[in-house]
Motif scaffolding. Structure first.
Motif, PDB file in Angstrom:
ATOM      1  N   VAL A 110       0.931  -1.091  -0.060  1.00 51.88           N
ATOM      2  CA  VAL A 110       0.069   0.080  -0.056  1.00 51.88           C
ATOM      3  C   VAL A 110       0.853   1.317   0.068  1.00 51.88           C
ATOM      4  O   VAL A 110       0.656   2.094  -0.880  1.00 51.88           O
ATOM      5  N   GLY A 111       1.902   1.237   1.127  1.00 55.96           N
ATOM      6  CA  GLY A 111       2.766   2.374   1.096  1.00 55.96           C
ATOM      7  C   GLY A 111       3.457   2.647  -0.310  1.00 55.96           C
ATOM      8  O   GLY A 111       3.487   3.769  -0.792  1.00 55.96           O
ATOM      9  N   GLN A 112       3.924   1.626  -0.645  1.00 59.72           N
ATOM     10  CA  GLN A 112       4.999   1.855  -2.172  1.00 59.72           C
ATOM     11  C   GLN A 112       4.142   2.447  -3.328  1.00 59.72           C
ATOM     12  O   GLN A 112       4.387   3.168  -4.136  1.00 59.72           O
ATOM     13  N   ASN A 113       2.970   1.429  -3.434  1.00 65.71           N
ATOM     14  CA  ASN A 113       2.133   1.885  -4.595  1.00 65.71           C
ATOM     15  C   ASN A 113       1.429   3.391  -4.475  1.00 65.71           C
ATOM     16  O   ASN A 113       1.063   3.966  -5.494  1.00 65.71           O
ATOM     17  N   LEU A 114       0.910   3.853  -3.296  1.00 63.40           N
ATOM     18  CA  LEU A 114       0.631   5.110  -3.208  1.00 63.40           C
ATOM     19  C   LEU A 114       1.774   6.067  -3.447  1.00 63.40           C
ATOM     20  O   LEU A 114       1.305   7.213  -4.015  1.00 63.40           O
ATOM     21  N   GLY A 115       2.855   5.718  -2.955  1.00 68.97           N
ATOM     22  CA  GLY A 115       3.899   6.731  -3.578  1.00 68.97           C
ATOM     23  C   GLY A 115       4.149   6.525  -4.918  1.00 68.97           C
ATOM     24  O   GLY A 115       4.805   7.645  -5.454  1.00 68.97           O
ATOM     25  N   ALA A 116       4.054   5.604  -5.523  1.00 72.32           N
ATOM     26  CA  ALA A 116       4.051   5.608  -6.959  1.00 72.32           C
ATOM     27  C   ALA A 116       2.772   6.007  -7.726  1.00 72.32           C
ATOM     28  O   ALA A 116       2.769   5.729  -9.035  1.00 72.32           O
ATOM     29  N   GLN A 117       2.005   6.599  -7.157  1.00 68.91           N
ATOM     30  CA  GLN A 117       0.717   7.211  -7.651  1.00 68.91           C
ATOM     31  C   GLN A 117      -0.026   6.009  -8.174  1.00 68.91           C
ATOM     32  O   GLN A 117      -0.835   5.986  -9.447  1.00 68.91           O
ATOM     33  N   GLU A 118      -0.343   4.869  -7.704  1.00 63.91           N
ATOM     34  CA  GLU A 118      -0.938   3.706  -8.173  1.00 63.91           C
ATOM     35  C   GLU A 118      -1.975   3.239  -6.917  1.00 63.91           C
ATOM     36  O   GLU A 118      -1.775   2.052  -6.562  1.00 63.91           O
ATOM     37  N   PRO A 119      -2.912   3.810  -6.895  1.00 68.94           N
ATOM     38  CA  PRO A 119      -3.910   3.701  -5.577  1.00 68.94           C
ATOM     39  C   PRO A 119      -4.747   2.381  -5.952  1.00 68.94           C
ATOM     40  O   PRO A 119      -5.184   1.561  -4.831  1.00 68.94           O
ATOM     41  N   LYS A 120      -5.096   2.144  -7.073  1.00 74.23           N
ATOM     42  CA  LYS A 120      -5.833   0.994  -7.609  1.00 74.23           C
ATOM     43  C   LYS A 120      -4.938  -0.171  -7.172  1.00 74.23           C
ATOM     44  O   LYS A 120      -5.634  -1.468  -6.569  1.00 74.23           O
ATOM     45  N   ARG A 121      -4.009  -0.155  -7.555  1.00 75.85           N
ATOM     46  CA  ARG A 121      -3.113  -1.379  -7.294  1.00 75.85           C
ATOM     47  C   ARG A 121      -3.014  -1.460  -5.890  1.00 75.85           C
ATOM     48  O   ARG A 121      -2.849  -2.798  -5.394  1.00 75.85           O
ATOM     49  N   ALA A 122      -2.930  -0.696  -5.131  1.00 75.25           N
ATOM     50  CA  ALA A 122      -2.702  -0.666  -3.706  1.00 75.25           C
ATOM     51  C   ALA A 122      -3.832  -1.466  -2.917  1.00 75.25           C
ATOM     52  O   ALA A 122      -3.728  -2.340  -2.379  1.00 75.25           O
ATOM     53  N   GLU A 123      -4.949  -1.169  -3.390  1.00 76.86           N
ATOM     54  CA  GLU A 123      -6.405  -1.799  -3.123  1.00 76.86           C
ATOM     55  C   GLU A 123      -6.317  -3.190  -3.347  1.00 76.86           C
ATOM     56  O   GLU A 123      -6.594  -4.041  -2.469  1.00 76.86           O
ATOM     57  N   LEU A 124      -6.064  -3.436  -4.507  1.00 80.99           N
ATOM     58  CA  LEU A 124      -6.093  -4.854  -5.129  1.00 80.99           C
ATOM     59  C   LEU A 124      -5.128  -5.703  -4.400  1.00 80.99           C
ATOM     60  O   LEU A 124      -5.448  -6.942  -4.020  1.00 80.99           O
ATOM     61  N   SER A 125      -4.048  -5.231  -4.038  1.00 75.93           N
ATOM     62  CA  SER A 125      -3.041  -5.994  -3.385  1.00 75.93           C
ATOM     63  C   SER A 125      -3.591  -6.373  -1.902  1.00 75.93           C
ATOM     64  O   SER A 125      -3.340  -7.458  -1.297  1.00 75.93           O
ATOM     65  N   VAL A 126      -4.324  -5.420  -1.195  1.00 73.65           N
ATOM     66  CA  VAL A 126      -4.924  -5.809  -0.033  1.00 73.65           C
ATOM     67  C   VAL A 126      -6.027  -6.964  -0.027  1.00 73.65           C
ATOM     68  O   VAL A 126      -6.043  -7.758   0.767  1.00 73.65           O
ATOM     69  N   TRP A 127      -6.786  -6.827  -1.096  1.00 76.62           N
ATOM     70  CA  TRP A 127      -8.003  -7.965  -1.096  1.00 76.62           C
ATOM     71  C   TRP A 127      -7.273  -9.127  -1.383  1.00 76.62           C
ATOM     72  O   TRP A 127      -7.819 -10.164  -0.922  1.00 76.62           O
ATOM     73  N   LYS A 128      -6.514  -9.296  -2.221  1.00 78.82           N
ATOM     74  CA  LYS A 128      -5.668 -10.350  -2.476  1.00 78.82           C
ATOM     75  C   LYS A 128      -4.770 -11.006  -1.421  1.00 78.82           C
ATOM     76  O   LYS A 128      -5.209 -12.214  -0.836  1.00 78.82           O
ATOM     77  N   THR A 129      -4.019 -10.263  -0.614  1.00 78.29           N
ATOM     78  CA  THR A 129      -3.383 -10.694   0.527  1.00 78.29           C
ATOM     79  C   THR A 129      -4.392 -11.061   1.585  1.00 78.29           C
ATOM     80  O   THR A 129      -4.167 -12.195   2.477  1.00 78.29           O
ATOM     81  N   GLY A 130      -5.556 -10.374   1.803  1.00 80.61           N
ATOM     82  CA  GLY A 130      -6.586 -10.566   2.648  1.00 80.61           C
ATOM     83  C   GLY A 130      -7.084 -11.986   2.630  1.00 80.61           C
ATOM     84  O   GLY A 130      -7.543 -12.876   3.563  1.00 80.61           O
ATOM     85  N   LYS A 131      -7.375 -12.428   1.293  1.00 83.37           N
ATOM     86  CA  LYS A 131      -7.944 -13.736   1.042  1.00 83.37           C
ATOM     87  C   LYS A 131      -7.042 -14.834   1.292  1.00 83.37           C
ATOM     88  O   LYS A 131      -7.423 -15.632   1.843  1.00 83.37           O
ATOM     89  N   TYR A 132      -5.805 -14.600   1.100  1.00 81.51           N
ATOM     90  CA  TYR A 132      -4.606 -15.572   1.360  1.00 81.51           C
ATOM     91  C   TYR A 132      -4.590 -15.806   2.819  1.00 81.51           C
ATOM     92  O   TYR A 132      -4.582 -16.753   3.550  1.00 81.51           O
ATOM     93  N   SER A 133      -4.622 -14.651   3.634  1.00 80.34           N
ATOM     94  CA  SER A 133      -4.609 -14.837   4.946  1.00 80.34           C
ATOM     95  C   SER A 133      -5.813 -15.471   5.692  1.00 80.34           C
ATOM     96  O   SER A 133      -5.655 -16.484   6.458  1.00 80.34           O
ATOM     97  N   ALA A 134      -7.016 -15.340   5.207  1.00 82.91           N
ATOM     98  CA  ALA A 134      -8.362 -15.972   5.580  1.00 82.91           C
ATOM     99  C   ALA A 134      -8.319 -17.346   5.517  1.00 82.91           C
ATOM    100  O   ALA A 134      -8.599 -18.050   6.266  1.00 82.91           O
ATOM    101  N   ILE A 135      -7.832 -17.901   4.250  1.00 83.57           N
ATOM    102  CA  ILE A 135      -7.799 -19.151   3.994  1.00 83.57           C
ATOM    103  C   ILE A 135      -6.798 -20.145   4.979  1.00 83.57           C
ATOM    104  O   ILE A 135      -7.087 -20.967   5.539  1.00 83.57           O
TER     105      ILE A 135
END
Length: 468
Positions: free
Chosen positions: A321-346
């Motif tokens: 999230v931090g690096q992608n926001l710094g690189a002006q990629e907020p959509k990529r930051a959000e998608l990273s969270v949903w993917k990581t959350g899914k793996y963690s929940a499993i």
């Protein structure tokens, strides 16, 4: 079949890249690959930490029930130090990750120096209190006189040497923010590897080293962490990481320091709320005697073994999230969270099944006292009921922190821990006489609520506009 072989081969290739730290770009390309490359070393780092916690309690449980209970009471106080260390480390990760995403490596290095200055200052204050008042601290936590007499040395050494805890947390947070997760991993392997070797030597005695009992566990831990901190500083000063510090950088930068404090205050408040609630829960548990307290302590240690990998994945989400926001990629930051959350929940879902089925067998590995096994296994089973929510919630909460929005998780923690968990635990356990199970259910319900609220608020997207 060929396809499976190729995918397995690719897995091991990616695994090797992840643990050697050769992957440096996380703001473009496959999000799944970025999550994998950051998560693997962070999971291994946290697993190493939790393996040490398990081994430590295994050794100490052979000393006495009081020794185990001493660790439980001391660590409930130590969590307040963790709150400051983690709060500062969240700010460090967020600011360093943002600067790295902006390609401002010098700015990231300046932030790193100010983080270390703050950590040393706070640790010095805590050391004085820990060295002078260990018996009083255990007494305030409800320790019985024989427990205090046997265990105050453990409290004194661990709190007195807390600078090793503080700097280990903070410098690893700097590495993680820079995307150097493998460096943080190898630091923890060194620290906890030494702890595991030194623990039995100082607890039971070895050659010229006398048997220190439970105090020996604290001595071994402090030596192991101290050695790792020296290793971390060598990496920073000799430039083996993306972040490099030079002697000329060791100056107070007021603007950078205030920015760091501003971001860290929310994080410190967030974890002070969470960890102080654990202190009060431990105080409630102490009302039921040392055996129940020991069962609870063992169960929490076992749970940490499986929470740490999920915590590792949540750290990966924060960096992305931090690096992608710094690189002006907020959509990529959000998608990273949903993917990581899914793996963690499993992952957490699989663990919860193991706890529900094998809880007594797990607890008896550490202590076979009937009440210890009874309440330790009950604790594991009740808290496991909310594990899937916990896994997802950890990732989303840490995503806020990675964006520099440390206030939102603070508000969520305040409502869920102080306004719900603590009153519910007290009323159920003491007033309505449900005993320890009242505390266990309070923990589970609070964590489920945290996950639900965090996900709803994250979807609103305000975190994308935070400046650090």
């Amino acid at each position: 079949m060929q396809s499976n072989k190729i995918s397995l081969k690719q897995f091991f290739q990616y695994f090797k890249i992840a643990v050697t730290g050769k992957e440096q770009n996380f703001t473009s390309g496959s999000i799944r690959r970025a999550v994998f490359m950051l998560s693997i070393p962070m999971i291994l780092e946290m697993l190493m930490e939790s393996i040490f916690a398990i081994v430590d309690i295994l050794y100490v449980s052979k000393v006495s029930v009081n020794a185990v209970a001493t660790i439980g009471l001391t660590e409930s106080v130590i969590t307040l130090i963790y709150a400051v260390a983690i709060g500062l480390s969240m700010a460090a990760t967020a600011i360093v990750a943002r600067r790295v995403g902006e390609k401002d490596i010098k700015g990231a290095s300046n932030a790193a120096v100010q983080v270390i200055f703050l950590g040393v200052f706070v640790a010095a204050i805590i050391s004085v209190i820990g060295i002078l008042y260990p018996k009083e601290i255990l007494g305030l936590m409800g320790g019985e006189p024989d427990l205090i007499a046997e265990g105050y040395g453990y409290t004194q050494v661990l709190l007195g040497g807390n600078i090793t805890i503080m700097l280990l947390f903070l410098i690893n947070a700097i590495f993680r923010g820079a995307g150097d997760a493998s460096v943080a991993m190898w630091t923890l392997i060194l620290s906890n590897g030494l702890n595991i070797i030194l623990d039995p030597m100082f607890i039971f005695g070895f050659g010229p080293i006398p048997a220190y009992g439970v105090e020996g566990a604290a001595i071994a831990t402090t030596i192991g962490r101290g050695t790792a901190v020296i290793f971390q500083l060598a990496i920073l000063f000799f430039g083996y990481s993306k972040i490099k510090i030079e002697i000329k950088d060791l100056v107070l930068r007021v603007e950078v320091m205030f920015n760091l404090i501003k971001v860290s205050l929310g994080g410190i408040g967030q974890f002070l709320i969470g960890t102080s609630s654990w202190v009060f829960l431990m105080r409630i548990m102490s009302e039921f005697g040392s055996e129940v307290l020991a069962g609870y302590t063992i169960a929490i240690r076992v749970m940490m073994f499986t929470l740490m990998p999920a915590w590792g994945m949540s750290n990966a989400a924060a960096t992305l999230v931090g690096q992608n926001l710094g690189a002006q990629e907020p959509k990529r930051a959000e998608l990273s969270v949903w993917k990581t959350g899914k793996y963690s929940a499993i992952f957490m879902g699989i663990v919860s099944i193991i706890y529900l089925v094998f809880a007594p067998q797990i607890i008896v590995l550490f202590n076979a006292t009937p009440d210890v096994v009874k309440y330790g296994s009950l604790c594991l089973r009740v808290i496991a009921a909310g594990y899937i929510f916990y896994g997802y919630g950890m990732v989303v909460i840490n995503a806020f922190n990675g964006a520099g929005d440390t206030k939102t998780p603070t508000y969520i923690n305040f409502v869920c821990f102080w306004l719900l968990q603590l009153p519910f635990a007290y009323v159920m356990a003491i007033t309505l006489d449900f005993g320890p199970s009242g505390v266990f259910w309070a923990i589970t319900l609070a964590e489920i609520l945290i996950a639900v609220v965090a996900i709803v608020w994250f979807k609103k997207g305000h975190w994308k506009t935070v400046k650090v």
